[in-house]
Design a protein around this motif. Structure first.
Motif, PDB file in Angstrom:
ATOM      1  N   LYS A 103      18.133  25.904  49.469  1.00  0.00           N
ATOM      2  CA  LYS A 103      18.534  24.760  50.291  1.00  0.00           C
ATOM      3  C   LYS A 103      20.029  24.491  50.221  1.00  0.00           C
ATOM      4  O   LYS A 103      20.649  24.111  51.201  1.00  0.00           O
ATOM      5  N   LYS A 104      20.611  24.688  49.031  1.00  0.00           N
ATOM      6  CA  LYS A 104      22.017  24.353  48.811  1.00  0.00           C
ATOM      7  C   LYS A 104      22.952  25.539  48.971  1.00  0.00           C
ATOM      8  O   LYS A 104      24.155  25.410  48.788  1.00  0.00           O
ATOM      9  N   GLU A 125      15.121  25.011  45.824  1.00  0.00           N
ATOM     10  CA  GLU A 125      16.270  24.109  45.773  1.00  0.00           C
ATOM     11  C   GLU A 125      17.583  24.882  45.874  1.00  0.00           C
ATOM     12  O   GLU A 125      18.514  24.454  46.550  1.00  0.00           O
ATOM     13  N   ALA A 126      17.660  26.029  45.218  1.00  0.00           N
ATOM     14  CA  ALA A 126      18.877  26.842  45.277  1.00  0.00           C
ATOM     15  C   ALA A 126      19.111  27.373  46.687  1.00  0.00           C
ATOM     16  O   ALA A 126      20.254  27.433  47.157  1.00  0.00           O
ATOM     17  N   ARG A 142      23.831  30.553  43.065  1.00  0.00           N
ATOM     18  CA  ARG A 142      24.511  29.754  42.055  1.00  0.00           C
ATOM     19  C   ARG A 142      24.020  28.307  42.115  1.00  0.00           C
ATOM     20  O   ARG A 142      23.465  27.854  43.113  1.00  0.00           O
ATOM     21  N   GLY A 143      24.294  27.592  41.034  1.00  0.00           N
ATOM     22  CA  GLY A 143      23.928  26.186  40.946  1.00  0.00           C
ATOM     23  C   GLY A 143      25.098  25.283  41.267  1.00  0.00           C
ATOM     24  O   GLY A 143      26.157  25.729  41.740  1.00  0.00           O
ATOM     25  N   ASP A 144      24.940  24.006  40.986  1.00  0.00           N
ATOM     26  CA  ASP A 144      25.981  23.019  41.275  1.00  0.00           C
ATOM     27  C   ASP A 144      27.254  23.260  40.470  1.00  0.00           C
ATOM     28  O   ASP A 144      28.350  22.919  40.903  1.00  0.00           O
ATOM     29  N   THR A 145      27.122  23.853  39.292  1.00  0.00           N
ATOM     30  CA  THR A 145      28.289  24.092  38.443  1.00  0.00           C
ATOM     31  C   THR A 145      28.972  25.410  38.766  1.00  0.00           C
ATOM     32  O   THR A 145      29.980  25.742  38.167  1.00  0.00           O
ATOM     33  N   GLY A 146      28.426  26.191  39.692  1.00  0.00           N
ATOM     34  CA  GLY A 146      29.036  27.449  40.089  1.00  0.00           C
ATOM     35  C   GLY A 146      28.502  28.659  39.357  1.00  0.00           C
ATOM     36  O   GLY A 146      28.856  29.780  39.668  1.00  0.00           O
TER      37      GLY A 146
END
Length: 164
Positions: free
Chosen positions: A11-12, A8-9, A62-66
């Motif tokens: 992919k984004k 998932e990481a 990094r994730g959605d929150t940075g």
């Protein structure tokens, strides 16, 4: 859990912090394609001199929150100009390249002529680091020396400035 997190990481991902061996981690823009990351480096592009010749690299995503959510080892494979992979991936990468001068076809031709390297980073499935196994420290490093850094002069003052 961690394999799905890595997938998932990846992919984004638009930017990944990549280091080879004990070298410094570099923030490099990338293109996610089929569970892998595609990175271009070389003359006129981002600097990653050790990446094209490497076989393994460490990638921090990094994730959605940075914040950092996963650290994984990847296999590095250089994509040769003129190959089927080059013909399929270079135009996609050029289309996503921001602030490029000329068309995507011009950019691909420049990459080929200037000797830029396009590499594919494939995450290894063995033991990626995710929470709670991530490092507790900030992992901040001092800025590397560069000719762009200059000492800052004190500002010019015509009159005396009173302090309160």
């Amino acid at each position: 859990m961690t394999a799905a997190l890595v997938e998932e990481a990846v992919k984004k991902a638009a930017v990944a912090w990549i280091n080879v061996g004990a070298g410094p981690a570099r923030a490099l823009w990338c293109l996610p394609v089929d569970g892998t990351l595609i990175v271009v480096s070389g003359p006129g592009e981002q600097t990653a001199p050790e990446l094209p010749e490497a076989t393994r690299a460490t990638v921090r995503l990094r994730g959605d929150t940075g914040g950092l959510i996963v650290i994984c080892e990847t296999a590095v494979a250089r994509i040769a100009p003129g190959s089927e992979d080059w013909a399929a991936l270079a135009p996609q990468l050029a289309a996503k390249r921001l602030n490029a001068s000329g068309t995507a076809d011009d950019l691909v031709a420049r990459w080929e002529n200037d000797g830029c390297a396009i590499v594919r980073l494939t995450p290894a499935t063995d033991q990626p680091a995710a929470a709670p196994a991530l490092p507790d420290d900030a992992q901040a490093a001092p800025p590397r020396e560069t000719p762009a850094r200059v000492p800052v002069r004190r500002p010019f003052r015509l009159h005396r400035v009173r302090r309160r």
